[in-house]
Design an enzyme around this catalytic site. Structure first.
Site: not given
Ligand code: AMP
Length: 226
Positions: A141, A27, A180, A169, A102
């Site tokens: 990532r 996204k 998640r 992260r 969300r």
């Protein structure tokens, strides 16, 4: 008179969309292209929360424990935050909401807010990617401390010799990533049905080359260009 015409034209160009999809679907990457080509602004609740954490605000402190576990930050905090954001003048030419809403409660709150502002959304883009691919993507990532830009160690590494300071992260560690994705399925996935029922869900296959996926997104967004 001329001024009025210009104002009218600018207002007519606005596009307001929601970007739905699991973490790691792409996204953020696709939002960059959309902002470049459609003159809209990306509003990422994750980015705003991370900035608040970095700045040590009360909101940042409250959000921290949820974010590190891959849980959602409570709706009330997010809704208050978005209420302020939506008032900002830089959003007048349109926006893409990335990572918000969300939950169904957030979507209902957004509907109410927009009605109060005599405003409405154009559509919801739903970027679809399966879980195994998402785990592969998220755990590789890395983010550059200096610019905040995201890279991927396999698919999108920084250019050779680039002056970057990469870190992972906390919420991109495998165990947190799996949590998640569970949270997404339980709390955010139902939003696809919520917007489908309003005839406002446009699905896009998020697997494949970045530019080809963007091509599909463009075809959809061009329908909403005013
Ligand atoms: P993201 O960068 O969108 O993946 O967001 C990172 C984290 O910020 C999420 O795992 C949540 O803890 C929190 N977060 C971001 N947006 C929201 C939201 N709309 N509602 C609740 N929590 C959020």
């Amino acid at each position: 008179m001329i001024v009025n015409v210009v104002e009218y034209t600018i207002r007519e160009l606005t596009m307001k969309i929601i970007f739905l999809g699991p973490p790691g679907a792409g996204k953020g990457t696709q939002s960059e292209f959309i902002c470049r080509d459609y003159g809209v602004v990306q509003l990422s609740t994750g980015d705003i929360l991370r900035a608040n954490r970095k700045a040590g605000t009360e909101l940042g402190r409250k959000a921290q424990e949820y974010m590190d576990k891959g849980e959602l930050v409570p709706d009330s905090l997010i809704i208050d935050m978005i209420k302020e954001e939506l008032k900002k003048p830089e959003l007048a030419n349109g926006y893409i909401l990335d990572g918000f809403p969300r939950t169904v409660a957030q979507a209902e709150a957004l509907d109410k807010l927009l009605t109060e502002m005599s405003d409405k959304l154009d559509t919801t883009l739903v970027l679809e990617v399966d879980n195994e691919e998402l785990i592969k993507r998220l755990t590789a990532r890395r983010v550059d401390r200096k610019t905040g830009k995201s890279y991927h160690l396999i698919f999108n590494p920084p250019p050779e010799g680039a002056d970057v300071d990469l870190y992972q992260r906390d919420d991109d560690k495998e165990e947190t990533v799996r949590n998640r994705l569970k949270v997404y399925e339980a709390q955010t996935f139902p939003l696809i049905e919520y917007y489908s029922a309003k005839n406002m869900a446009e699905r896009v296959n998020g697997l494949g080359k970045i530019d080809e996926i963007y091509g599909e997104i463009k075809k959809i967004l061009d329908k909403y260009k005013k």
